[in-house]
Design a protein around this motif. Sequence first.
Motif, PDB file in Angstrom:
ATOM      1  N   GLU A 117      35.643 -11.328  37.627  1.00 13.19           N
ATOM      2  CA  GLU A 117      35.329 -12.019  38.974  1.00 13.19           C
ATOM      3  C   GLU A 117      33.894 -12.464  38.924  1.00 13.19           C
ATOM      4  N   THR A 118      32.957 -11.555  38.408  1.00 13.21           N
ATOM      5  CA  THR A 118      31.511 -12.094  38.272  1.00 13.21           C
ATOM      6  C   THR A 118      30.880 -11.559  36.914  1.00 13.21           C
ATOM      7  N   VAL A 119      29.982 -12.154  36.253  1.00 12.49           N
ATOM      8  CA  VAL A 119      29.275 -11.896  35.321  1.00 12.49           C
ATOM      9  C   VAL A 119      27.664 -11.830  35.459  1.00 12.49           C
ATOM     10  N   THR A 120      26.870 -10.961  35.199  1.00 12.02           N
ATOM     11  CA  THR A 120      25.386 -11.162  35.539  1.00 12.02           C
ATOM     12  C   THR A 120      24.605 -10.726  34.246  1.00 12.02           C
ATOM     13  N   ILE A 121      23.582 -11.157  34.151  1.00 11.03           N
ATOM     14  CA  ILE A 121      22.638 -10.732  32.848  1.00 11.03           C
ATOM     15  C   ILE A 121      21.368 -10.454  33.851  1.00 11.03           C
ATOM     16  N   ASN A 122      21.142  -9.092  33.775  1.00 15.57           N
ATOM     17  CA  ASN A 122      20.108  -8.456  34.480  1.00 15.57           C
ATOM     18  C   ASN A 122      19.833  -9.002  35.842  1.00 15.57           C
ATOM     19  N   ALA A 123      21.221  -9.228  36.490  1.00 11.00           N
ATOM     20  CA  ALA A 123      21.395  -9.542  38.022  1.00 11.00           C
ATOM     21  C   ALA A 123      21.419 -11.017  38.004  1.00 11.00           C
ATOM     22  N   ALA A 124      21.026 -11.977  37.066  1.00 12.11           N
ATOM     23  CA  ALA A 124      20.962 -13.409  37.200  1.00 12.11           C
ATOM     24  C   ALA A 124      22.608 -13.563  37.019  1.00 12.11           C
ATOM     25  N   LEU A 125      22.977 -14.534  37.570  1.00 10.57           N
ATOM     26  CA  LEU A 125      24.342 -14.986  37.592  1.00 10.57           C
ATOM     27  C   LEU A 125      24.731 -15.802  36.433  1.00 10.57           C
ATOM     28  N   VAL A 126      26.032 -15.527  35.763  1.00 15.85           N
ATOM     29  CA  VAL A 126      26.238 -16.417  34.555  1.00 15.85           C
ATOM     30  C   VAL A 126      27.172 -17.666  35.207  1.00 15.85           C
ATOM     31  N   LEU A 127      26.631 -18.744  35.299  1.00 17.38           N
ATOM     32  CA  LEU A 127      27.221 -20.171  35.829  1.00 17.38           C
ATOM     33  C   LEU A 127      28.387 -20.695  34.798  1.00 17.38           C
ATOM     34  N   LYS A 128      28.117 -20.722  33.618  1.00 20.61           N
ATOM     35  CA  LYS A 128      28.939 -21.058  32.544  1.00 20.61           C
ATOM     36  C   LYS A 128      28.930 -20.645  31.273  1.00 20.61           C
ATOM     37  N   THR A 129      29.905 -20.471  30.447  1.00 25.02           N
ATOM     38  CA  THR A 129      29.816 -19.822  29.140  1.00 25.02           C
ATOM     39  C   THR A 129      30.265 -21.111  28.103  1.00 25.02           C
ATOM     40  N   GLN A 130      29.627 -21.395  26.962  1.00 24.33           N
ATOM     41  CA  GLN A 130      29.991 -22.314  26.181  1.00 24.33           C
ATOM     42  C   GLN A 130      29.905 -21.651  24.788  1.00 24.33           C
ATOM     43  N   ARG A 131      30.803 -22.028  23.841  1.00 24.46           N
ATOM     44  CA  ARG A 131      30.683 -21.855  22.593  1.00 24.46           C
ATOM     45  C   ARG A 131      29.999 -22.828  21.576  1.00 24.46           C
ATOM     46  N   ALA A 132      28.992 -22.502  20.852  1.00 23.84           N
ATOM     47  CA  ALA A 132      28.409 -23.540  19.921  1.00 23.84           C
ATOM     48  C   ALA A 132      28.803 -23.245  18.578  1.00 23.84           C
ATOM     49  N   SER A 133      28.462 -24.243  17.666  1.00 24.79           N
ATOM     50  CA  SER A 133      28.760 -23.783  16.289  1.00 24.79           C
ATOM     51  C   SER A 133      28.126 -22.672  15.841  1.00 24.79           C
ATOM     52  N   ASN A 134      26.911 -22.455  16.327  1.00 28.64           N
ATOM     53  CA  ASN A 134      26.062 -21.419  15.530  1.00 28.64           C
ATOM     54  C   ASN A 134      25.910 -20.427  16.695  1.00 28.64           C
ATOM     55  N   GLY A 135      26.546 -20.118  17.803  1.00 26.37           N
ATOM     56  CA  GLY A 135      26.388 -19.069  18.708  1.00 26.37           C
ATOM     57  C   GLY A 135      26.996 -19.473  19.818  1.00 26.37           C
ATOM     58  N   ILE A 136      26.496 -18.662  21.001  1.00 29.21           N
ATOM     59  CA  ILE A 136      27.044 -18.613  22.381  1.00 29.21           C
ATOM     60  C   ILE A 136      25.946 -18.859  23.264  1.00 29.21           C
ATOM     61  N   ILE A 137      26.505 -19.880  24.289  1.00 35.22           N
ATOM     62  CA  ILE A 137      25.522 -20.237  25.325  1.00 35.22           C
ATOM     63  C   ILE A 137      26.131 -19.508  26.784  1.00 35.22           C
ATOM     64  N   TYR A 138      25.040 -18.970  27.559  1.00 32.08           N
ATOM     65  CA  TYR A 138      25.380 -18.283  28.948  1.00 32.08           C
ATOM     66  C   TYR A 138      24.554 -19.167  29.548  1.00 32.08           C
ATOM     67  N   ILE A 139      24.866 -19.841  30.556  1.00 34.33           N
ATOM     68  CA  ILE A 139      23.976 -20.607  31.375  1.00 34.33           C
ATOM     69  C   ILE A 139      23.948 -19.645  32.693  1.00 34.33           C
ATOM     70  N   ILE A 140      22.598 -19.611  33.146  1.00 31.47           N
ATOM     71  CA  ILE A 140      22.058 -18.515  34.238  1.00 31.47           C
ATOM     72  C   ILE A 140      21.395 -19.307  35.156  1.00 31.47           C
ATOM     73  N   ASP A 141      21.451 -18.599  36.478  1.00 32.79           N
ATOM     74  CA  ASP A 141      20.669 -19.449  37.452  1.00 32.79           C
ATOM     75  C   ASP A 141      19.248 -18.805  37.720  1.00 32.79           C
TER      76      ASP A 141
END
Length: 302
Positions: A170-194
């Motif tokens: 339903e919801t994912v947070t990083i230290n209470a910051a909301l994860v808006l989008k997740t993307q897989r890169a060739s060398n890792g993972i990107i979590y876009i937070i607010d």
Amino acid sequence: MKLLILIASISVVVLAASTVAYTPSRYSPEQRRQQPSSTAHYRTPAQPSYRSDPAPAPVNAPKDISALLKDNGLTVVLDLMAKAGLSETLNGPELTIWAPTNEAFATSELKNLNDVDLLKNVLSYHLVSFKNDPKEISSIQYELSVPTLQGENVRISVYRKKGVSFAFGETVTINAALVLKTQRASNGIIYIIDRVLDPKDLAFKNTQMEVLRNTKEFSIIYKMFEDLGITLINRPKTFFAPTNAAFEALPAGALDAIFASQDEIGKLINTHTASGTHYSRGLVSGPVPVFSGSNLDLVVSP
């Protein structure tokens, strides 16, 4: 009755399988001698080639972290990473980045920060040196802490009703910051937070009692903990802390009556304490059980 705090940190060990690619060795077959003949000429048969042509790159090969950040318009984090001397780190393997949006940086003091060391300290808190793919998180694991390149931990919280991974969360947070989008890169993972993360959020000394003690609007509730001799709150807990204004709004004499009885103070504190870590982004309307044995009826609205 005493309550103690111990923030549990869950260490995550990621085992990355190493695959070694083997390429057939090139070798030169021994040349065969051609025997002259008066009646026929014999040619040595063409030998097969053991050198493989390079495979064409997949049309939709994933881009690296820097390229994907640019594609998503996250130009501020890219610029600040370069300013902090972390551009090369972004190109490294096995990396997870918590990437704040440009709007998040606009409300942060980091955008105009000229202290390179301080800037690097904060930005390296947004980097983790392994791929943390959301689809690989167990459905049992609702919360975990992982160490960052800065040294302090970040807390990943998953709030879901069903499903086996972040993908169904339903919801994912990083230290209470909301994860808006997740993307897989060739060398890792990107979590876009607010919002921009603060390394002090999960620092060992940043306990709930320290927050109450250092915040003026919580001086009344802090004094209640003091009266009970409580200096730490044990285990991960969420405390719904009444402000001074809330206590002052009670009927005349009610606050004095609470302070007059340690049992009443303990009952009040237990009524405001729930087990586990509940960031506001993960709260939903409905009952939340608290330590007094009753439920709090939460209403979440825009």
